[in-house]
Design a protein around this motif. Structure first.
Motif, short mmCIF file in Angstrom:
data_model
loop_
_atom_site.label_atom_id
_atom_site.label_comp_id
_atom_site.label_asym_id
_atom_site.label_seq_id
_atom_site.Cartn_x
_atom_site.Cartn_y
_atom_site.Cartn_z
N PHE A 161 -14.10 12.63 -13.19
CA PHE A 161 -14.22 13.01 -14.59
C PHE A 161 -15.23 14.14 -14.75
O PHE A 161 -14.99 15.11 -15.48
CB PHE A 161 -14.65 11.79 -15.41
CG PHE A 161 -14.99 12.10 -16.84
CD1 PHE A 161 -14.00 12.18 -17.82
CD2 PHE A 161 -16.30 12.32 -17.23
CE1 PHE A 161 -14.31 12.47 -19.14
CE2 PHE A 161 -16.63 12.62 -18.54
CZ PHE A 161 -15.63 12.69 -19.50
N THR A 162 -16.35 14.03 -14.06
CA THR A 162 -17.39 15.06 -14.13
C THR A 162 -16.86 16.40 -13.65
O THR A 162 -17.16 17.45 -14.22
CB THR A 162 -18.62 14.63 -13.30
OG1 THR A 162 -19.09 13.37 -13.79
CG2 THR A 162 -19.74 15.65 -13.41
N SER A 163 -16.07 16.37 -12.59
CA SER A 163 -15.48 17.59 -12.07
C SER A 163 -14.53 18.23 -13.08
O SER A 163 -14.52 19.46 -13.26
CB SER A 163 -14.73 17.29 -10.77
OG SER A 163 -14.06 18.44 -10.28
N VAL A 164 -13.74 17.40 -13.76
CA VAL A 164 -12.82 17.93 -14.76
C VAL A 164 -13.59 18.52 -15.94
O VAL A 164 -13.26 19.59 -16.45
CB VAL A 164 -11.86 16.83 -15.24
CG1 VAL A 164 -10.99 17.34 -16.40
CG2 VAL A 164 -10.97 16.36 -14.10
N GLY A 205 -32.99 12.58 -14.29
CA GLY A 205 -31.77 12.84 -15.02
C GLY A 205 -31.11 14.12 -14.53
O GLY A 205 -31.63 14.82 -13.67
N PRO A 206 -29.94 14.45 -15.06
CA PRO A 206 -29.27 15.69 -14.68
C PRO A 206 -30.17 16.89 -14.97
O PRO A 206 -30.89 16.90 -15.96
CB PRO A 206 -28.03 15.71 -15.58
CG PRO A 206 -27.78 14.28 -15.90
CD PRO A 206 -29.14 13.65 -16.00
N PHE A 207 -30.13 17.90 -14.12
CA PHE A 207 -30.95 19.09 -14.35
C PHE A 207 -30.28 20.31 -13.75
O PHE A 207 -29.39 20.21 -12.90
CB PHE A 207 -32.36 18.92 -13.76
CG PHE A 207 -32.40 18.76 -12.26
CD1 PHE A 207 -32.56 19.86 -11.43
CD2 PHE A 207 -32.28 17.51 -11.68
CE1 PHE A 207 -32.59 19.72 -10.05
CE2 PHE A 207 -32.30 17.36 -10.30
CZ PHE A 207 -32.46 18.47 -9.48
N GLY A 243 -19.74 14.07 -21.04
CA GLY A 243 -19.38 15.47 -21.11
C GLY A 243 -20.44 16.29 -21.82
O GLY A 243 -20.77 17.41 -21.37
N TYR A 244 -20.99 15.76 -22.89
CA TYR A 244 -22.06 16.45 -23.62
C TYR A 244 -23.27 16.71 -22.73
O TYR A 244 -23.84 17.80 -22.73
CB TYR A 244 -22.44 15.61 -24.85
CG TYR A 244 -23.85 15.77 -25.35
CD1 TYR A 244 -24.33 17.01 -25.78
CD2 TYR A 244 -24.70 14.67 -25.43
CE1 TYR A 244 -25.63 17.14 -26.25
CE2 TYR A 244 -25.99 14.80 -25.91
CZ TYR A 244 -26.45 16.03 -26.32
OH TYR A 244 -27.74 16.16 -26.77
N VAL A 245 -23.66 15.71 -21.95
CA VAL A 245 -24.82 15.85 -21.07
C VAL A 245 -24.57 16.97 -20.04
O VAL A 245 -25.44 17.81 -19.79
CB VAL A 245 -25.13 14.52 -20.37
CG1 VAL A 245 -26.14 14.72 -19.25
CG2 VAL A 245 -25.66 13.49 -21.38
N LEU A 246 -23.39 16.98 -19.44
CA LEU A 246 -23.08 18.02 -18.47
C LEU A 246 -23.00 19.39 -19.15
O LEU A 246 -23.52 20.39 -18.62
CB LEU A 246 -21.77 17.71 -17.76
CG LEU A 246 -21.33 18.72 -16.70
CD1 LEU A 246 -22.39 18.87 -15.60
CD2 LEU A 246 -19.99 18.32 -16.10
N ALA A 247 -22.39 19.45 -20.33
CA ALA A 247 -22.29 20.72 -21.05
C ALA A 247 -23.66 21.24 -21.44
O ALA A 247 -23.87 22.46 -21.50
CB ALA A 247 -21.41 20.54 -22.29
#
Length: 288
Positions: A81-84, A128-130, A161-165
């Motif tokens: 999902f993250t890749s998509v 967290g994601p960075f 998706g928001y976090v990755l965006a």
């Protein structure tokens, strides 16, 4: 989010399960110096380590689990999902850049477990994601999404998706040279003012995430409840909410990401406008 028929990005490197990070992991999803003790202490006290990383701060910094306990099948589905989602950000920003006569160079995404090596030093799941501008890469540990869902009051596919965006938004800032300008100014001002500049960086990345969200709505990818997921997540990862949870008190001068209200407001600003031009959180700042 309706992503079942979409392919993944070819810019994903999977380092999950590699004990010390390393390079050369397998590609995931359809095509795809911070010592450990310092990170744990900073995580416990809610301290933002992004200045030490030299890049875009994580969407969240706060204590919690640093190892995913998701069943393997569920974690693999989340990685795909993250890749998509990454691919949808590539398409969104590719279109926006082309409209301005520019070429968008997408970031790489690294999925990792626990600790991994980056060009900005070591990444650790508790941060967290960075985003690291030195290697133009977003780093994500699957444990964060589980933490977001189970402890923080956020979660859901659009929230992920928001976090990755948001982290991709830091990449857009980097391509524009904004991160370097902000770091130069931060070196000349007080700690409190430097923190306020960090807040503006993070809120702009939230706004850029909203721009991506609007593109997803225009493509018919969003489903009922998706925006509410993002709203709950933006509120959950505000500095005031995180400080209240981790220390029991709120210290505005130490904010580096913005309050829950600010984060939600700027996300919705980008979503409602669909334009990065609406995301100028630096309108009254001289960055020279």
């Amino acid at each position: 989010m309706r992503l079942d028929n979409l392919g993944g990005s070819g810019n994903v490197e999977d380092r999950r399960g590699q004990r010390t990070g390393g390079y050369g992991g397998r590609v995931a999803g359809g095509g795809g110096i911070l010592l450990f003790a310092i990170v744990i202490i900073a995580s416990f006290y809610g301290i933002d380590l992004s200045p030490m990383l030299g890049g875009g701060g994580g969407a969240i910094v706060g204590g919690g689990q640093t190892q995913s306990t998701l069943p393997p099948a569920e974690e693999e589905q989340m990685a795909k999902f993250t890749s998509v989602v990454l691919r949808t950000t590539e398409e969104t920003w590719g279109t926006i850049f082309r409209q301005q006569g520019l070429t968008y160079t997408p970031p790489k995404l690294v999925l990792y477990t626990g600790v991994t090596e980056t060009a900005c030093s070591y990444g650790q799941a508790a941060m967290g994601p960075f985003y690291c501008p030195e290697d133009e890469t977003v780093y994500v540990d699957m444990a964060f999404y589980q933490e977001l869902r189970d402890r923080m009051g956020g979660g859901g596919d659009f929230a992920q998706g928001y976090v990755l965006a948001h982290e991709v938004g830091h990449h857009v800032q980097h391509l524009a040279g904004l991160d370097a300008q902000v770091r130069r100014l931060q070196s000349r001002v007080s700690e409190a003012d430097a923190n306020r500049l960090s807040v503006r960086m993070e809120l702009q990345a939230d706004c850029y995430a909203g721009v991506w969200g609007r593109a997803m709505q225009d493509r018919g990818i969003l489903e009922g409840g998706d925006i509410e997921e993002a709203m709950r997540t933006a509120e959950a990862i505000g500095d005031d909410n995180l400080q209240r949870q981790t220390t029991g008190r709120v210290v505005p001068d130490s904010f580096t990401h913005g309050t829950s209200k600010e984060r939600l407001g700027w996300f919705m600003q980008g979503f409602n406008s669909g334009s990065p031009a609406s995301c100028n959180t630096f309108a009254d700042v001289n960055l020279r």
